[in-house]
Design an enzyme around this catalytic site. Structure first.
Site, short mmCIF file in Angstrom:
data_model
loop_
_atom_site.label_atom_id
_atom_site.label_comp_id
_atom_site.label_asym_id
_atom_site.label_seq_id
_atom_site.Cartn_x
_atom_site.Cartn_y
_atom_site.Cartn_z
N ASP A 1 62.21 47.27 -44.57
CA ASP A 1 60.89 47.50 -44.04
C ASP A 1 61.12 47.35 -42.51
O ASP A 1 61.99 46.43 -41.98
CB ASP A 1 59.73 47.14 -44.86
CG ASP A 1 58.34 47.65 -44.69
OD1 ASP A 1 58.16 48.28 -45.91
OD2 ASP A 1 57.84 47.89 -43.58
N LYS B 1 56.61 66.63 -45.62
CA LYS B 1 56.95 66.49 -46.94
C LYS B 1 57.16 67.47 -47.58
O LYS B 1 57.92 67.57 -48.69
CB LYS B 1 55.38 65.84 -47.45
CG LYS B 1 55.03 64.66 -47.10
CD LYS B 1 56.18 63.35 -47.42
CE LYS B 1 55.39 61.77 -47.34
NZ LYS B 1 56.40 61.05 -47.78
N ASN C 1 61.37 56.13 -49.53
CA ASN C 1 60.01 55.82 -49.58
C ASN C 1 59.22 55.76 -48.41
O ASN C 1 57.97 55.91 -48.28
CB ASN C 1 59.78 54.68 -50.70
CG ASN C 1 58.11 54.25 -50.47
OD1 ASN C 1 57.39 54.94 -51.37
ND2 ASN C 1 57.96 53.23 -49.84
N TYR D 1 52.34 65.71 -41.22
CA TYR D 1 52.69 65.28 -42.51
C TYR D 1 52.97 66.14 -43.67
O TYR D 1 53.93 65.98 -44.40
CB TYR D 1 51.60 64.24 -43.03
CG TYR D 1 51.75 63.34 -44.16
CD1 TYR D 1 52.59 62.34 -44.26
CD2 TYR D 1 51.06 63.97 -45.35
CE1 TYR D 1 52.66 61.47 -45.27
CE2 TYR D 1 51.26 63.02 -46.50
CZ TYR D 1 51.93 61.94 -46.39
OH TYR D 1 51.97 60.99 -47.64
N ASP E 1 64.51 50.12 -39.39
CA ASP E 1 63.83 51.33 -39.03
C ASP E 1 64.55 52.52 -39.60
O ASP E 1 65.72 52.52 -38.84
CB ASP E 1 63.71 51.34 -37.63
CG ASP E 1 62.73 52.49 -37.19
OD1 ASP E 1 62.65 53.47 -37.78
OD2 ASP E 1 62.25 52.64 -36.01
P1 NDP Z 1 52.31 52.29 -47.10
O1 NDP Z 1 51.82 52.52 -45.70
O2 NDP Z 1 51.64 51.23 -47.82
O3 NDP Z 1 54.04 51.81 -46.96
C1 NDP Z 1 54.79 52.48 -46.50
C2 NDP Z 1 55.81 51.33 -45.86
O4 NDP Z 1 56.85 52.27 -44.98
C3 NDP Z 1 55.12 50.70 -45.04
O5 NDP Z 1 55.31 49.28 -45.34
C4 NDP Z 1 55.58 50.85 -43.47
O6 NDP Z 1 55.80 49.74 -42.71
C5 NDP Z 1 56.97 51.54 -43.82
N1 NDP Z 1 57.62 52.20 -42.68
C6 NDP Z 1 56.92 52.95 -41.83
N2 NDP Z 1 57.59 53.40 -40.95
C7 NDP Z 1 58.81 53.10 -41.22
C8 NDP Z 1 60.12 53.44 -40.41
N3 NDP Z 1 60.28 53.91 -39.39
N4 NDP Z 1 61.40 52.46 -41.11
C9 NDP Z 1 60.97 51.96 -42.23
N5 NDP Z 1 59.85 51.62 -42.75
C10 NDP Z 1 58.73 52.35 -42.34
O7 NDP Z 1 52.40 53.72 -47.95
P2 NDP Z 1 52.30 54.02 -49.42
O8 NDP Z 1 52.69 53.02 -50.23
O9 NDP Z 1 50.67 54.51 -49.66
O10 NDP Z 1 53.10 55.19 -49.24
C11 NDP Z 1 54.55 55.08 -49.78
C12 NDP Z 1 55.07 56.57 -49.68
O11 NDP Z 1 54.36 57.65 -50.75
C13 NDP Z 1 55.09 57.33 -48.47
O12 NDP Z 1 56.20 58.22 -48.11
C14 NDP Z 1 53.96 58.24 -48.42
O13 NDP Z 1 53.76 59.35 -47.54
C15 NDP Z 1 53.95 58.49 -50.14
N6 NDP Z 1 52.82 59.04 -50.56
C16 NDP Z 1 51.46 58.12 -50.74
C17 NDP Z 1 50.35 58.60 -51.27
C18 NDP Z 1 49.35 57.54 -51.58
O14 NDP Z 1 48.24 58.08 -52.03
N7 NDP Z 1 49.36 56.26 -51.28
C19 NDP Z 1 50.13 60.05 -51.77
C20 NDP Z 1 51.33 60.72 -51.25
C21 NDP Z 1 52.47 60.23 -50.87
P3 NDP Z 1 54.70 49.00 -41.72
O15 NDP Z 1 53.64 48.72 -42.81
O16 NDP Z 1 55.38 48.00 -41.21
O17 NDP Z 1 54.39 50.19 -40.92
#
Ligand code: NDP
Length: 249
Positions: A38, A159, A91, A155, A64
């Site tokens: 992360d 996706k 993810n 977005y 990243d």
């Molecule tokens: P969260 O925001 O809770 O988790 C996503 C994580 O990705 C965060 O920890 C974030 O870090 C990290 N992240 C962001 N940018 C980067 C980067 N450049 N490099 C590495 N890590 C990064 O999201 P969700 O758990 O809700 O979602 C997870 C996945 O599921 C995503 O791809 C989302 O689009 C997809 N999704 C989620 C849905 C939902 O309803 N929750 C619905 C449909 C799809 P930090 O917090 O430090 O920025």
């Protein structure tokens, strides 16, 4: 049911929290060693320690996914700690919602960069490890939003692009023993979503559009990932599994 995942190694990007963290916990319960990666190392470390406390194997790596060098170092760290990379879950993702005339170039580049370039870098860095064993699973976390949502041109584009990427890669990689699939979650309740001030209204709107009348949980996506990673999914590649409570479009 034995998923056949014991002692395999998974890298899950963006797994300090939310869906990624739950996926890592579930894969670790299946006996996999997991790389929690992360932007936020402290949060990733806390998730990894939680998995270890429950008897699992985990390391935390700051990465990243937009940065090719950091991605290569993350895969190398996983390989060094656990002896390979067998499963990659792309993810990491984020939203920067605005209608098109208010959306600036940075919002567009960030969302497409994390989702698409991130998956590109991660696959290119993980595949040589999978080829070395003649076995691998790549699972890309897309979204129901691929059908289009107002305020989410960036977005939805990212996706939907991830699904095309999944199809192309599945055709390239099948003969090398690597399957490539996508999972498209619908509304999934994370701690973050539950903390929003308008949570009740969001939930009401979601339930009104879903066929199933309860909200999805992070374990619903983690379970789908575990299945796609398992031996039971060996004949499935290039598909997108919708975990949306029956909502399409
Ligand atoms: P969260 O925001 O809770 O988790 C996503 C994580 O990705 C965060 O920890 C974030 O870090 C990290 N992240 C962001 N940018 C980067 C980067 N450049 N490099 C590495 N890590 C990064 O999201 P969700 O758990 O809700 O979602 C997870 C996945 O599921 C995503 O791809 C989302 O689009 C997809 N999704 C989620 C849905 C939902 O309803 N929750 C619905 C449909 C799809 P930090 O917090 O430090 O920025």
């Amino acid at each position: 049911m034995d998923l056949g995942l014991k002692d395999r190694v998974a890298v899950i990007t963006g797994s300090a929290r939310g869906i990624g963290a739950e996926t890592a916990r579930m894969l670790a319960q299946e006996g996999m060693a997991v790389v929690i990666s992360d932007l936020d190392l402290d949060a990733a470390d806390a998730t990894a320690r939680g998995i270890e406390a429950a008897g699992g194997k985990a390391i935390a790596v700051q990465c990243d996914v937009r940065d090719e060098e950091q991605v290569r170092k993350m895969m190398a760290a996983g390989h060094e700690a656990f002896g390979g990379i067998d499963v990659l879950v792309n993810n990491a993702g984020l939203v920067k919602d605005r209608t098109i005339l208010k959306m600036d170039e940075a919002d567009w580049d960030l969302v497409l960069g994390v989702t698409l370039k991130g998956a590109f870098h991660c696959c290119r860095a993980a595949l040589p490890f999978m080829h070395a064993k003649g076995w691998g699973r790549i699972i890309n976390i897309s979204s129901r939003a691929l059908f289009g949502n107002p305020g989410q041109a960036n977005y939805s584009t990212a996706k939907a692009g991830l699904v095309g990427f999944t199809r192309a890669l599945s055709l390239e990689q099948a003969r090398k023993g690597v399957t490539v699939n996508a999972i498209a979650p619908g509304y999934i309740e994370t701690e973050y979503i539950k903390s929003l001030p308008n949570y009740d209204t969001i939930l009401e709107n979601v339930i009104a559009k879903n066929a199933v009348t309860f909200p999805g949980q992070t374990s619903d996506i983690a379970g789908a990932v575990a299945f796609m990673a398992s031996e039971h999914a060996r004949y499935i590649t290039g598909t997108t599994l919708f975990v949306t409570g029956g909502r399409y479009g």
